[in-house]
Design an enzyme around this catalytic site. Structure first.
Site, PDB file in Angstrom:
ATOM      1  CD  GLN A  85     -34.271 -11.369 159.974  1.00  0.00           C
ATOM      2  OE1 GLN A  85     -33.246 -10.805 159.586  1.00  0.00           O
ATOM      3  NE2 GLN A  85     -34.417 -11.819 161.202  1.00  0.00           N
ATOM      4  CG  ASN A  86     -37.685  -6.331 152.791  1.00  0.00           C
ATOM      5  OD1 ASN A  86     -38.821  -5.875 152.772  1.00  0.00           O
ATOM      6  ND2 ASN A  86     -36.642  -5.650 152.381  1.00  0.00           N
ATOM      7  NE  ARG A  87     -39.593  -4.508 158.570  1.00  0.00           N
ATOM      8  CZ  ARG A  87     -39.257  -3.469 159.305  1.00  0.00           C
ATOM      9  NH1 ARG A  87     -39.742  -3.336 160.506  1.00  0.00           N
ATOM     10  NH2 ARG A  87     -38.431  -2.553 158.851  1.00  0.00           N
ATOM     11  CG  PHE A  88     -42.105  -4.979 149.626  1.00  0.00           C
ATOM     12  CD1 PHE A  88     -42.377  -3.630 149.509  1.00  0.00           C
ATOM     13  CD2 PHE A  88     -42.539  -5.835 148.630  1.00  0.00           C
ATOM     14  CE1 PHE A  88     -43.058  -3.131 148.404  1.00  0.00           C
ATOM     15  CE2 PHE A  88     -43.216  -5.351 147.520  1.00  0.00           C
ATOM     16  CZ  PHE A  88     -43.470  -3.998 147.404  1.00  0.00           C
TER      17      PHE A  88
END
Length: 174
Positions: A38-41
């Site tokens: 779920q990290n958008r990086f």
């Protein structure tokens, strides 16, 4: 729990350095930056760089290096239960004096989140005085930073990366 950070992803051509605080549990388990699904990086960076999102981690790192962007963390070691920055205790900063001596092309440092900026500033006061490096405090791409939706993150990061001369275009190759 003792957390020991990852090695930097960097080469001699890098002009920008993106710093997290300390990788979360999932990233440390995987030994990969921004491994939490779920990290958008990674989706954000692929879009900003006009690239298709690579599926393999090594290709993601190569994508950044191809655009002269390095990755590391402000904190090299700490005590923390879970993944939240607010749980970090007994932090030890990474050695940025040595890193910047070894990689003198770095001209911009981007802090991915407030804890990254706070830790860097605490442990590197002298480096903050360097006129040849621009510093950017950026909103975190972490899923814990839910109030920043992906389009808002992209707009803010795009402006800073463009100002620093890292982005030359914003068209997508997807």
């Amino acid at each position: 729990m003792l957390c020991i950070g990852l090695s930097p992803s960097i080469d001699k051509d890098c002009r920008a350095l993106i710093l997290g605080s300390m990788p979360g549990v999932k990233s440390l388990e995987e030994q990969q930056y921004y491994a939490h699904p779920q990290n958008r990086f990674w989706p954000m960076m692929a879009d900003l760089l006009g690239e298709a999102l690579p599926s393999r981690y090594e290709e993601k790192l190569a994508m950044l290096l191809d655009h002269h962007i390095a990755l590391w963390d402000s904190i090299g070691q700490c005590e923390r239960e879970g993944s939240l920055d607010s749980a970090i205790r007994e932090e030890r900063g990474n050695d940025f004096t040595a890193l910047l001596q070894a990689y003198p092309a770095i001209r911009a440092i981007f802090f991915n989140g407030g804890k990254s900026s706070q830790a860097f500033r605490r442990h590197n006061k002298a480096l903050l005085q360097r006129p040849d490096i621009a510093f950017y405090a950026m909103p975190s791409t972490s899923p814990a930073n839910a109030r920043w939706r992906l389009p808002m993150l992209e707009e803010t990061w795009r402006k800073a990366l463009t100002e620093a001369g890292i982005l030359c275009y914003t068209e997508s190759k997807k």
